[in-house]
Design a protein around this motif. Structure first.
Motif, PDB file in Angstrom:
ATOM      1  N   SER A 226       0.832  -1.200   0.000  1.00  0.00           N
ATOM      2  CA  SER A 226       0.000   0.000   0.000  1.00  0.00           C
ATOM      3  C   SER A 226       0.871   1.256   0.000  1.00  0.00           C
ATOM      4  N   THR A 227       1.972   1.195   0.745  1.00  0.00           N
ATOM      5  CA  THR A 227       2.895   2.326   0.811  1.00  0.00           C
ATOM      6  C   THR A 227       3.591   2.528  -0.531  1.00  0.00           C
ATOM      7  N   ILE A 228       4.042   1.441  -1.123  1.00  0.00           N
ATOM      8  CA  ILE A 228       4.706   1.537  -2.427  1.00  0.00           C
ATOM      9  C   ILE A 228       3.729   1.981  -3.506  1.00  0.00           C
ATOM     10  N   ASP A 229       2.454   1.581  -3.404  1.00  0.00           N
ATOM     11  CA  ASP A 229       1.443   2.061  -4.351  1.00  0.00           C
ATOM     12  C   ASP A 229       1.430   3.577  -4.414  1.00  0.00           C
ATOM     13  N   ARG A 230       1.586   4.206  -3.258  1.00  0.00           N
ATOM     14  CA  ARG A 230       1.512   5.662  -3.196  1.00  0.00           C
ATOM     15  C   ARG A 230       2.833   6.319  -3.595  1.00  0.00           C
ATOM     16  N   LEU A 231       3.954   5.618  -3.387  1.00  0.00           N
ATOM     17  CA  LEU A 231       5.249   6.145  -3.810  1.00  0.00           C
ATOM     18  C   LEU A 231       5.416   6.071  -5.329  1.00  0.00           C
ATOM     19  N   ALA A 232       4.913   5.009  -5.923  1.00  0.00           N
ATOM     20  CA  ALA A 232       5.108   4.776  -7.365  1.00  0.00           C
ATOM     21  C   ALA A 232       3.775   4.455  -8.031  1.00  0.00           C
ATOM     22  N   PRO A 233       2.835   5.401  -8.043  1.00  0.00           N
ATOM     23  CA  PRO A 233       1.492   5.108  -8.566  1.00  0.00           C
ATOM     24  C   PRO A 233       1.452   4.801 -10.052  1.00  0.00           C
ATOM     25  N   GLN A 234       2.457   5.267 -10.812  1.00  0.00           N
ATOM     26  CA  GLN A 234       2.459   5.035 -12.258  1.00  0.00           C
ATOM     27  C   GLN A 234       3.136   3.719 -12.640  1.00  0.00           C
ATOM     28  N   TRP A 235       3.748   3.058 -11.681  1.00  0.00           N
ATOM     29  CA  TRP A 235       4.439   1.807 -11.983  1.00  0.00           C
ATOM     30  C   TRP A 235       3.438   0.664 -12.086  1.00  0.00           C
ATOM     31  N   THR A 236       3.842  -0.377 -12.791  1.00  0.00           N
ATOM     32  CA  THR A 236       3.000  -1.564 -12.888  1.00  0.00           C
ATOM     33  C   THR A 236       3.018  -2.329 -11.557  1.00  0.00           C
ATOM     34  N   GLU A 237       2.020  -3.176 -11.395  1.00  0.00           N
ATOM     35  CA  GLU A 237       1.979  -4.003 -10.183  1.00  0.00           C
ATOM     36  C   GLU A 237       3.238  -4.861 -10.072  1.00  0.00           C
ATOM     37  N   ARG A 238       3.701  -5.366 -11.188  1.00  0.00           N
ATOM     38  CA  ARG A 238       4.898  -6.212 -11.165  1.00  0.00           C
ATOM     39  C   ARG A 238       6.116  -5.422 -10.697  1.00  0.00           C
ATOM     40  N   ASP A 239       6.284  -4.208 -11.196  1.00  0.00           N
ATOM     41  CA  ASP A 239       7.439  -3.415 -10.791  1.00  0.00           C
ATOM     42  C   ASP A 239       7.340  -2.986  -9.335  1.00  0.00           C
ATOM     43  N   ARG A 240       6.136  -2.751  -8.844  1.00  0.00           N
ATOM     44  CA  ARG A 240       5.998  -2.428  -7.423  1.00  0.00           C
ATOM     45  C   ARG A 240       6.360  -3.639  -6.553  1.00  0.00           C
ATOM     46  N   GLU A 241       6.003  -4.813  -7.013  1.00  0.00           N
ATOM     47  CA  GLU A 241       6.392  -6.034  -6.290  1.00  0.00           C
ATOM     48  C   GLU A 241       7.910  -6.221  -6.326  1.00  0.00           C
ATOM     49  N   ARG A 242       8.514  -5.929  -7.467  1.00  0.00           N
ATOM     50  CA  ARG A 242       9.976  -6.029  -7.580  1.00  0.00           C
ATOM     51  C   ARG A 242      10.658  -5.055  -6.628  1.00  0.00           C
ATOM     52  N   LEU A 243      10.098  -3.863  -6.497  1.00  0.00           N
ATOM     53  CA  LEU A 243      10.670  -2.886  -5.577  1.00  0.00           C
ATOM     54  C   LEU A 243      10.556  -3.359  -4.134  1.00  0.00           C
ATOM     55  N   ALA A 244       9.401  -3.885  -3.762  1.00  0.00           N
ATOM     56  CA  ALA A 244       9.218  -4.380  -2.396  1.00  0.00           C
ATOM     57  C   ALA A 244      10.237  -5.473  -2.082  1.00  0.00           C
ATOM     58  N   ALA A 246      13.153  -5.980  -3.619  1.00  0.00           N
ATOM     59  CA  ALA A 246      14.510  -5.421  -3.627  1.00  0.00           C
ATOM     60  C   ALA A 246      14.804  -4.683  -2.323  1.00  0.00           C
ATOM     61  N   LEU A 247      13.843  -3.952  -1.810  1.00  0.00           N
ATOM     62  CA  LEU A 247      14.036  -3.273  -0.524  1.00  0.00           C
ATOM     63  C   LEU A 247      14.249  -4.282   0.595  1.00  0.00           C
ATOM     64  N   ARG A 248      13.468  -5.355   0.572  1.00  0.00           N
ATOM     65  CA  ARG A 248      13.600  -6.378   1.614  1.00  0.00           C
ATOM     66  C   ARG A 248      14.967  -7.045   1.560  1.00  0.00           C
ATOM     67  N   VAL A 249      15.415  -7.405   0.375  1.00  0.00           N
ATOM     68  CA  VAL A 249      16.686  -8.114   0.223  1.00  0.00           C
ATOM     69  C   VAL A 249      17.864  -7.211   0.569  1.00  0.00           C
ATOM     70  N   SER A 250      17.789  -5.947   0.164  1.00  0.00           N
ATOM     71  CA  SER A 250      18.922  -5.045   0.408  1.00  0.00           C
ATOM     72  C   SER A 250      19.106  -4.750   1.894  1.00  0.00           C
ATOM     73  N   GLY A 251      18.005  -4.684   2.635  1.00  0.00           N
ATOM     74  CA  GLY A 251      18.091  -4.359   4.053  1.00  0.00           C
ATOM     75  C   GLY A 251      18.468  -2.921   4.330  1.00  0.00           C
ATOM     76  N   VAL A 252      18.465  -2.064   3.315  1.00  0.00           N
ATOM     77  CA  VAL A 252      18.954  -0.703   3.497  1.00  0.00           C
ATOM     78  C   VAL A 252      18.046   0.102   4.432  1.00  0.00           C
ATOM     79  N   LEU A 253      16.731  -0.093   4.333  1.00  0.00           N
ATOM     80  CA  LEU A 253      15.842   0.680   5.194  1.00  0.00           C
ATOM     81  C   LEU A 253      15.919   0.199   6.642  1.00  0.00           C
ATOM     82  N   GLU A 254      16.090  -1.102   6.829  1.00  0.00           N
ATOM     83  CA  GLU A 254      16.286  -1.609   8.189  1.00  0.00           C
ATOM     84  C   GLU A 254      17.555  -1.024   8.799  1.00  0.00           C
ATOM     85  N   ARG A 255      18.604  -0.917   7.989  1.00  0.00           N
ATOM     86  CA  ARG A 255      19.850  -0.348   8.473  1.00  0.00           C
ATOM     87  C   ARG A 255      19.656   1.120   8.843  1.00  0.00           C
ATOM     88  N   LEU A 256      18.945   1.851   8.019  1.00  0.00           N
ATOM     89  CA  LEU A 256      18.652   3.247   8.329  1.00  0.00           C
ATOM     90  C   LEU A 256      17.895   3.357   9.653  1.00  0.00           C
TER      91      LEU A 256
END
Length: 371
Positions: A226-244, A246-256
């Motif tokens: 739902s959060t990514i929907d609002r960050l990237a409303p023009q992206w396809t559902e597939r690309d929003r899933e890819r972003l979710a 990628a964020l999980r695997v990178s761990g960058v937000l958890e580190r922040l």
């Protein structure tokens, strides 16, 4: 001389285990930096954007047999503006802070790489002309800032290209403020954005509902989406899933989030504002996250942080403290601001409150969290 895309690739690799600031060596030799300076002398520039203290240009390399084709590909030039009443950190300090502090604590692989260079008065004059023309075309008047000869930065370009779409957002406070009221129904970011929207409404200006950053790290995948929907409303559902993913695997937000919490566990804003760990927390609460999504699903999604400049706590301390007092004393954390109707937000704290009590789900989350 290696093209800068190669330099960016090298600087995007994790530091070896156990490395400290003392182990980090300059990315380029003095001879290579001299070549860079000479190449910039013969290049052309296009004004792209600017903030209060810096301006950013793309680089059009010269047709010069001494400069390899594509040498500046994927590279931008960031320069400081000499602006009345603004005293930003000098670029040498900023570069040292990124290399010796940010890269070590956050992880070099998570940071947009940059190289410190010097520009001549000739280049500065060229940039001032391009900037003046661009501002005039946008109808900007009365700007008194200029670009001077001296230090600048070459940075990796995280913008879109034919094979990549791009996204930029600010993760802001990825955990609640340690000094927020215990019964708050807005996080620090949503409270602050509600206050800003309140001021805009009083002036009759348009407002928009802020994106709550807590949703990016929520345990419920539907909340993340739902959060990514609002960050990237023009992206396809597939690309929003890819972003979710990628964020999980990178761990960058958890580190922040972890560094934000470690550096500001209590009342450090008032008790220890000069502590470097607190300064790092505030830097990471104001950085930008850049995403490059490749059209080819076989390539990795690129996620990196920028705007990780050192904060001048002496200049910011009273501003930060006043901001905290405004949010607490005027009810912004608890949706008790003196406005009718209250400012609409879509905070995950309110969502969790509703889910725990079986109340109606806030509109921003209904499409994913159907009940």
């Amino acid at each position: 001389m290696k093209p800068l895309k190669t330099i960016w690739h090298e600087l995007s690799q994790p530091l070896p285990p156990g490395w400290t600031a003392a182990d980090i060596e300059p990315a380029m030799t003095p001879d290579e930096l001299y070549i860079l300076r000479c190449a910039l002398e013969r290049s052309q520039f296009i004004h792209l954007a600017e903030g209060r203290a810096n301006a950013v240009f793309s680089i059009r390399e010269p047709r010069d047999p001494a400069i390899p084709r594509g040498f500046f590909q994927g590279t931008l030039l960031r320069v400081p503006k000499d602006t009345p009443d603004v005293t930003p950190c000098d670029y040498e300090t900023l570069q040292d802070f990124q290399e010796k502090f940010i890269d070590v604590h956050v992880g070099r692989q998570h940071i947009v790489p940059q190289v410190l260079v010097k520009i001549s008065q000739t280049v500065a004059n060229n940039l001032n002309v391009k900037r003046s023309n661009a501002l005039r075309a946008k109808g900007v008047k009365g700007d008194l800032s200029t670009i001077q000869a001296g230090y600048a930065m070459l940075v990796e370009d995280m913008g879109p290209s034919p094979d990549y779409k791009a996204l930029e957002f600010k993760p802001k406070w990825l955990a609640q403020s340690p000094m927020a009221p215990k019964d708050a129904t807005r996080c620090r970011t949503c409270a602050r954005e509600a206050l800003r929207n309140g001021k805009l409404r009083l002036r009759g200006l348009k407002t928009c509902i802020p994106v709550c950053p807590l949703g990016l790290l929520h345990e419920n995948h539907d909340v993340v989406m739902s959060t990514i929907d609002r960050l990237a409303p023009q992206w396809t559902e597939r690309d929003r899933e890819r972003l979710a993913e990628a964020l999980r695997v990178s761990g960058v937000l958890e580190r922040l989030r972890d560094l934000q919490v470690e550096g500001d566990p209590g009342k450090d804003l008032f008790a220890k504002p000069s502590d470097p760990r607190f300064g790092l927390s505030m830097t990471l609460r104001d950085c930008s996250c850049f995403v490059r999504m490749p059209a080819d699903e076989g390539l990795p999604v690129v996620i990196k942080l920028a705007d990780v400049d050192k904060k001048n706590w002496r200049e910011k301390q009273s501003y930060w403290q006043k901001g905290h007092a405004d949010l607490v004393n005027n009810g912004w954390y608890k949706e008790e601001e003196n406005l009718d109707p209250p400012i609409e937000t879509a905070c995950v704290l309110r969502l969790d409150y509703c889910l725990e009590r079986g109340l109606d789900i806030p509109p921003a989350f209904r499409a994913r969290l159907k009940r």
